[in-house]
Design a protein around this motif. Structure first.
Motif, mmCIF file in Angstrom:
data_model
loop_
_atom_site.group_PDB
_atom_site.id
_atom_site.type_symbol
_atom_site.label_atom_id
_atom_site.label_comp_id
_atom_site.label_asym_id
_atom_site.label_seq_id
_atom_site.Cartn_x
_atom_site.Cartn_y
_atom_site.Cartn_z
ATOM 1 N N MET A 20 0.722 -1.257 0.024
ATOM 2 C CA MET A 20 -0.012 -0.077 -0.266
ATOM 3 C C MET A 20 0.643 1.254 -0.029
ATOM 4 O O MET A 20 0.508 2.256 -0.487
ATOM 5 N N GLY A 21 2.293 1.340 0.767
ATOM 6 C CA GLY A 21 2.982 2.493 0.602
ATOM 7 C C GLY A 21 3.486 2.570 -0.595
ATOM 8 O O GLY A 21 3.576 3.892 -1.213
ATOM 9 N N ASP A 22 3.834 1.601 -1.490
ATOM 10 C CA ASP A 22 4.207 1.910 -2.743
ATOM 11 C C ASP A 22 3.109 2.331 -3.753
ATOM 12 O O ASP A 22 3.493 3.039 -4.379
ATOM 13 N N PHE A 23 2.040 2.056 -3.382
ATOM 14 C CA PHE A 23 0.866 2.361 -4.070
ATOM 15 C C PHE A 23 0.791 3.917 -3.923
ATOM 16 O O PHE A 23 0.580 4.929 -4.853
ATOM 17 N N LEU A 24 0.978 4.207 -2.920
ATOM 18 C CA LEU A 24 0.960 5.926 -2.182
ATOM 19 C C LEU A 24 1.931 6.542 -3.255
ATOM 20 O O LEU A 24 1.633 7.632 -3.767
ATOM 21 N N VAL A 25 3.374 6.037 -3.243
ATOM 22 C CA VAL A 25 4.304 6.565 -3.893
ATOM 23 C C VAL A 25 3.881 6.875 -5.358
ATOM 24 O O VAL A 25 4.251 7.728 -6.114
ATOM 25 N N GLU A 26 3.347 5.746 -5.997
ATOM 26 C CA GLU A 26 3.131 5.801 -7.404
ATOM 27 C C GLU A 26 1.982 6.690 -7.358
ATOM 28 O O GLU A 26 1.938 7.376 -8.707
ATOM 29 N N GLY A 72 -9.421 10.200 0.246
ATOM 30 C CA GLY A 72 -9.087 8.695 0.380
ATOM 31 C C GLY A 72 -8.457 8.568 1.446
ATOM 32 O O GLY A 72 -8.475 7.501 2.269
ATOM 33 N N GLU A 73 -7.125 9.396 1.642
ATOM 34 C CA GLU A 73 -6.355 9.160 2.757
ATOM 35 C C GLU A 73 -6.966 9.352 4.019
ATOM 36 O O GLU A 73 -6.966 8.746 4.984
ATOM 37 N N ASP A 74 -7.606 10.528 3.990
ATOM 38 C CA ASP A 74 -8.426 10.958 5.413
ATOM 39 C C ASP A 74 -9.233 10.139 5.828
ATOM 40 O O ASP A 74 -9.333 9.796 7.064
ATOM 41 N N GLY A 75 -10.028 9.753 4.924
ATOM 42 C CA GLY A 75 -11.160 8.695 5.369
ATOM 43 C C GLY A 75 -11.087 7.245 5.318
ATOM 44 O O GLY A 75 -11.590 6.402 5.735
ATOM 45 N N GLY A 76 -9.699 6.934 4.774
ATOM 46 C CA GLY A 76 -9.632 5.426 4.454
ATOM 47 C C GLY A 76 -8.351 4.943 5.142
ATOM 48 O O GLY A 76 -8.140 4.355 6.223
ATOM 49 N N ALA A 77 -6.933 5.365 4.615
ATOM 50 C CA ALA A 77 -5.700 4.770 5.005
ATOM 51 C C ALA A 77 -5.329 5.548 6.409
ATOM 52 O O ALA A 77 -5.020 4.808 7.239
ATOM 53 N N PHE A 78 -5.707 6.826 6.674
ATOM 54 C CA PHE A 78 -5.193 7.237 7.936
ATOM 55 C C PHE A 78 -6.028 6.752 9.120
ATOM 56 O O PHE A 78 -5.395 6.251 10.111
ATOM 57 N N PRO A 79 -7.398 6.510 9.176
ATOM 58 C CA PRO A 79 -7.949 5.646 10.296
ATOM 59 C C PRO A 79 -7.196 4.273 10.347
ATOM 60 O O PRO A 79 -7.145 3.773 11.563
ATOM 61 N N VAL A 80 -7.233 3.728 9.204
ATOM 62 C CA VAL A 80 -6.670 2.466 9.369
ATOM 63 C C VAL A 80 -5.302 2.338 10.226
ATOM 64 O O VAL A 80 -4.789 1.546 10.946
ATOM 65 N N LEU A 81 -4.312 3.259 9.766
ATOM 66 C CA LEU A 81 -3.105 3.076 10.199
ATOM 67 C C LEU A 81 -2.973 3.917 11.650
ATOM 68 O O LEU A 81 -2.286 3.316 12.437
ATOM 69 N N ALA A 82 -4.033 4.473 12.153
ATOM 70 C CA ALA A 82 -4.151 5.187 13.456
ATOM 71 C C ALA A 82 -4.547 3.945 14.257
ATOM 72 O O ALA A 82 -4.136 3.739 15.349
ATOM 73 N N ARG A 83 -5.337 3.017 13.727
ATOM 74 C CA ARG A 83 -5.852 1.833 14.337
ATOM 75 C C ARG A 83 -4.650 0.740 14.656
ATOM 76 O O ARG A 83 -4.234 0.369 15.780
ATOM 77 N N ARG A 84 -4.041 0.649 13.604
ATOM 78 C CA ARG A 84 -2.919 -0.314 13.657
ATOM 79 C C ARG A 84 -1.600 0.361 14.456
ATOM 80 O O ARG A 84 -0.826 -0.473 14.847
ATOM 81 N N PHE A 85 -1.268 1.324 14.280
ATOM 82 C CA PHE A 85 -0.166 2.111 14.687
ATOM 83 C C PHE A 85 -0.307 3.628 15.228
ATOM 84 O O PHE A 85 -0.072 4.517 14.815
ATOM 85 N N PRO A 86 -0.950 3.269 16.565
ATOM 86 C CA PRO A 86 -1.419 4.601 17.383
ATOM 87 C C PRO A 86 -0.189 5.539 17.489
ATOM 88 O O PRO A 86 -0.436 6.509 17.540
ATOM 89 N N ALA A 87 1.100 5.127 17.494
ATOM 90 C CA ALA A 87 2.042 6.030 17.715
ATOM 91 C C ALA A 87 2.208 7.280 16.232
ATOM 92 O O ALA A 87 2.640 8.145 16.488
ATOM 93 N N LEU A 88 1.654 6.738 15.301
ATOM 94 C CA LEU A 88 1.501 7.545 14.230
ATOM 95 C C LEU A 88 0.523 8.570 14.244
ATOM 96 O O LEU A 88 0.299 9.524 13.425
ATOM 97 N N ALA A 89 -0.364 8.540 15.245
ATOM 98 C CA ALA A 89 -1.559 9.562 15.453
ATOM 99 C C ALA A 89 -1.075 11.149 15.204
ATOM 100 O O ALA A 89 -1.671 11.695 14.378
#
Length: 158
Positions: A20-26, A72-89
């Motif tokens: 998914m990170g590679d997809f973001l860079v693309e 898409g980032e604000d409503g999709g990827a960011f909430p998923v990242l926040a749940r999985r990696f709370p330190a990234l909040a």
């Protein structure tokens, strides 16, 4: 080298799946290219009689794609990242604020383009947006690509 050896060699180097990170860079690279095309259009078509309409069309297309990306980032990827990696909040909150700042710059650019302003005025605002976006993309890539890649493979939309 025998065929058996060549087959063994190619099978020992596993291909890393596109994450998914590679997809973001693309996506960022595509947006960078579109922004460069927009700047190029402004530089080369400013003397054309219909430069304003051409620029408005291209600008709206780019801004729409950028808004969709950030939404898409604000409503999709960011909430998923926040749940999985709370330190990234804190990073995610900062990135979301940057999205809002970029959106304001997009609106200002849109007002200039819609107001039939001189090419040099539009170019100055486009340069300001470009610099802000590049800084934002680099920060985002530096801070969340590894975490996004840990979430799993990118969608296959090709």
């Amino acid at each position: 080298m025998t065929d058996d050896h060549a087959e063994h060699e190619s099978s020992t180097i596993p291909e890393r799946p596109r994450g998914m990170g590679d997809f973001l860079v693309e996506a960022h690279d595509w947006l960078r290219a579109e922004l460069a095309a927009l700047r190029d259009r402004l530089d080369h078509d400013a003397a054309a009689a219909d430069w304003g309409e051409q620029l408005r069309t291209h600008c709206r297309t780019f801004c729409s794609a950028l808004t969709e990306h950030h939404t898409g980032e604000d409503g999709g990827a960011f909430p998923v990242l926040a749940r999985r990696f709370p330190a990234l909040a804190p990073v995610l909150a900062e990135l979301a604020e940057e999205h809002r700042a970029v959106h304001r710059m997009q609106a200002e650019l849109g007002d200039l383009v819609d107001g039939d302003r001189r090419p040099d005025e539009v170019r100055a605002e486009l340069d300001r947006l470009s610099a802000a976006l590049e800084a934002h993309f680099r920060y985002e890539e530096r801070t969340i690509v590894a975490a996004l890649n840990a979430l799993g493979p990118a969608p296959d939309i090709g």
